[in-house]
Design an enzyme around this catalytic site. Structure first.
Site, PDB file in Angstrom:
ATOM      1  N   HIS A  57      16.534  45.217 117.630  1.00 44.32           N
ATOM      2  CA  HIS A  57      15.143  44.820 117.383  1.00 44.32           C
ATOM      3  C   HIS A  57      14.735  45.140 115.943  1.00 44.32           C
ATOM      4  CE1 HIS A  57      11.013  44.414 119.535  1.00 44.32           C
ATOM      5  NE2 HIS A  57      10.843  44.198 118.240  1.00 44.32           N
ATOM      6  N   ARG A  61      11.956  39.688 108.334  1.00 44.88           N
ATOM      7  CA  ARG A  61      10.851  38.982 107.649  1.00 44.88           C
ATOM      8  C   ARG A  61      11.239  37.738 106.854  1.00 44.88           C
ATOM      9  NH1 ARG A  61       7.453  41.186 111.019  1.00 44.88           N
ATOM     10  NH2 ARG A  61       6.584  43.203 110.453  1.00 44.88           N
ATOM     11  N   ASN A  91      10.122  36.178 114.618  1.00 42.10           N
ATOM     12  CA  ASN A  91       8.722  35.928 114.211  1.00 42.10           C
ATOM     13  C   ASN A  91       8.601  35.848 112.688  1.00 42.10           C
ATOM     14  OD1 ASN A  91       9.247  38.680 113.994  1.00 42.10           O
ATOM     15  ND2 ASN A  91       7.132  39.267 114.361  1.00 42.10           N
ATOM     16  N   ASP A 151       8.986  37.942 120.590  1.00 41.94           N
ATOM     17  CA  ASP A 151       8.473  39.260 120.221  1.00 41.94           C
ATOM     18  C   ASP A 151       7.336  39.207 119.208  1.00 41.94           C
ATOM     19  OD1 ASP A 151       8.567  42.176 120.300  1.00 41.94           O
ATOM     20  OD2 ASP A 151       9.091  41.942 118.196  1.00 41.94           O
ATOM     21  N   HIS A 178       8.630  40.994 125.190  1.00 46.76           N
ATOM     22  CA  HIS A 178       7.599  41.879 124.644  1.00 46.76           C
ATOM     23  C   HIS A 178       6.518  41.929 125.726  1.00 46.76           C
ATOM     24  CE1 HIS A 178       4.656  43.094 121.307  1.00 46.76           C
ATOM     25  NE2 HIS A 178       3.880  42.812 122.342  1.00 46.76           N
ATOM     26  N   HIS A 231      10.847  47.645 123.603  1.00 46.88           N
ATOM     27  CA  HIS A 231       9.975  48.806 123.335  1.00 46.88           C
ATOM     28  C   HIS A 231       9.131  49.284 124.519  1.00 46.88           C
ATOM     29  CE1 HIS A 231       7.365  45.383 122.621  1.00 46.88           C
ATOM     30  NE2 HIS A 231       7.794  45.192 121.381  1.00 46.88           N
ATOM     31  N   ASN A 277       2.420  48.304 117.847  1.00 42.19           N
ATOM     32  CA  ASN A 277       2.407  47.544 119.107  1.00 42.19           C
ATOM     33  C   ASN A 277       3.779  47.660 119.772  1.00 42.19           C
ATOM     34  OD1 ASN A 277       2.571  45.583 121.093  1.00 42.19           O
ATOM     35  ND2 ASN A 277       1.657  43.962 119.857  1.00 42.19           N
ATOM     36  N   ASP A 304      12.557  48.480 116.303  1.00 47.81           N
ATOM     37  CA  ASP A 304      11.344  47.691 116.046  1.00 47.81           C
ATOM     38  C   ASP A 304      10.885  47.897 114.600  1.00 47.81           C
ATOM     39  OD1 ASP A 304       9.245  45.951 116.312  1.00 47.81           O
ATOM     40  OD2 ASP A 304       8.107  47.169 117.728  1.00 47.81           O
ATOM     41  N   HIS A 308       5.716  46.196 106.469  1.00 47.93           N
ATOM     42  CA  HIS A 308       4.491  45.516 106.024  1.00 47.93           C
ATOM     43  C   HIS A 308       4.183  45.940 104.595  1.00 47.93           C
ATOM     44  CE1 HIS A 308       3.298  43.785 109.858  1.00 47.93           C
ATOM     45  NE2 HIS A 308       3.528  44.939 110.454  1.00 47.93           N
TER      46      HIS A 308
HETATM   47 ZN   LIG Z   1       7.343  43.606 120.175  1.00 44.85          ZN
END
Ligand SMILES: [Zn+2]
Length: 429
Positions: A57, A61, A91, A151, A178, A231, A277, A304, A308
């Site tokens: 996981h 990006r 994502n 996710d 998720h 998660h 999250n 995870d 950012h």
């Molecule tokens: Zn997630």
């Protein structure tokens, strides 16, 4: 280019020290006095030798958010953390929901990756949650996708989830869920409980996670197809997983390092570095997660890793993005939470951070033992070291670690990807 290394006095999975010869991309010899002409000798006295870690996981990006991370910077961070393979969450911008995008990520991994990069495909078109993506085309692509996930968002539509499970069954795929019931978590900011009331932040109830897990283990059993729960964060989720596994349901689960160590109390600082999250939970939840990882109810640790940029994290709580970096600190955090507490030994760490993740993600060439003939995907780790986490020293493009200023045990000394050193003396090569 062939490299030869003699790891002198290493402890494979914590066993008694021995010499390990790495040659031609494989573990060539294990035992004292291997013939090692021309080998680079690494003094591994006191170091634990583990199979290269595998992360189920990771948010790399790229494409689309290269200001946060790229395949290159993310995999450098992974190698520094002892990883030899990461699964890249879809994502991105655009979402990895077609054969074209997963192949793009796969090729970026081959070109720039400091570890193997296995793309995860989106379950639904644009991760929009309404129409199934081209799962078969992604599976048949050069990327050979076996794991699919929306996710960041939950596949909340039960019919869509059922169809996805039915679809991937044909090629031994798995849906990584998720688990977050969206209606129960609208605007949610932190764990729901007494503290969320005190702090005036909208609560994120445990039941929003648990209800989806309960539904999906039943669906997976009904369809006869694999589901993996991302998660896991609550004691109630652990109970449902324990029940499902006791009945032999086809479910696996992961927990993050931060959910093994941190609790919701940190949110009282209103520092968005702790906004994540699923949210940080209570001390009781942390205890339940540790026990579940120890007894195998939870199969794997997954980071995870969610980089950012500064402007998305250093702002007021409500405006801040959710997520924490994790690749460079995962193994030390697991040592502190699980090994130094006596809950797992190094065999257990290898199992939960390499063997089982590789099996769940169907990653060939990873998650093997430290044995002659195995691919030399290896991590050399010093459990006696200790260090203070300084975000400025991170090799990730982002700095949003919740462990800044903390002293953590253990350091990755070297990482080998098919016999090539990606990290030596703790430094990327
Ligand atoms: Zn997630």
């Amino acid at each position: 280019m062939s490299e030869t290394y003699l790891l002198r006095g290493a402890s494979p999975l914590g066993a008694k020290p021995t010499d390990v010869l790495v040659r031609d991309g494989h573990v060539a010899q294990v035992g004292s006095r291997p013939s090692a002409k021309g080998a680079t000798v690494v003094d591994a006295a006191g170091l634990v030798l583990l199979p290269g870690l595998v992360d189920l996981h990771t948010h790399l990006r790229e494409p689309g958010r290269e200001d946060s991370e790229t395949v290159e910077t993310g995999t450098v961070a992974a190698s520094v953390g002892g990883y030899t393979a990461v699964c890249a969450m879809p994502n991105t911008l655009p979402a990895a929901d077609t054969a074209g995008v997963v192949e793009q990520v796969y090729r970026l991994g081959q070109q720039f990756g400091r570890c193997d990069v296995q793309p995860i495909g989106a379950v639904t078109v644009g991760r929009g949650g309404t129409k199934l993506a081209e799962l078969g085309a992604m599976a048949d692509s050069a990327a050979g996708v076996r794991m699919f996930s929306d996710d960041g968002d939950c596949v909340s539509d039960a019919v869509l989830m059922r169809r996805a499970l039915e679809y991937v069954k044909a090629f031994d795929g798995v849906i990584a869920q998720h688990a977050q019931e969206p209606r129960l978590t609208e605007g949610a900011q932190m764990n729901e409980g007494a503290l969320s009331g005190v702090l005036g932040l909208r609560g994120w109830p445990a039941v929003a996670e648990e209800a989806i897990i309960a539904r999906d283990v039943l669906l997976a059993e009904h369809v006869g197809s694999r589901v993996h729960i991302c998660h896991v964060s609550t004691a109630g989720s652990v109970e449902i997983l324990r029940w499902a596994k006791s009945r032999g349901y086809p479910v696996t689960a992961e927990v993050t390092p931060h959910h093994l160590l941190l609790t919701e109390d940190l949110v009282a600082s209103y520092d968005p570095i702790y906004k994540v999250n699923p949210p940080l939970r209570t001390g009781e939840d942390v205890e339940a997660l540790r026990s579940a990882l120890a007894d195998g109810t939870i199969d794997a640790v997954a980071t995870d890793h969610a980089p950012h940029p500064v402007e998305d994290k250093e702002c007021e709580w409500l405006a801040a993005a959710m997520g924490m970096t994790g690749l460079e600190t995962a193994l030390p955090v697991v040592q502190q939470a699980m090994v130094d507490t006596g809950l797992l030994d190094w065999v257990g760490v290898a199992d939960r951070m390499s063997v089982r993740p590789a099996r769940i993600g169907r990653l060939t060439g990873h998650g093997h033992g430290v044995e002659v003939g195995a691919p030399a995907n290896l991590t050399l780790y010093d459990p006696a070291a200790s260090w203070e986490v300084d975000p400025a020293e991170s090799v990730s493009r982002s700095r949003n670690t919740p462990f800044a200023g903390r002293t953590l045990p253990g350091r990755v000394v070297a990482t080998f990807l098919r016999g090539r050193a990606t990290v030596l003396d703790g430094k990327p090569q």
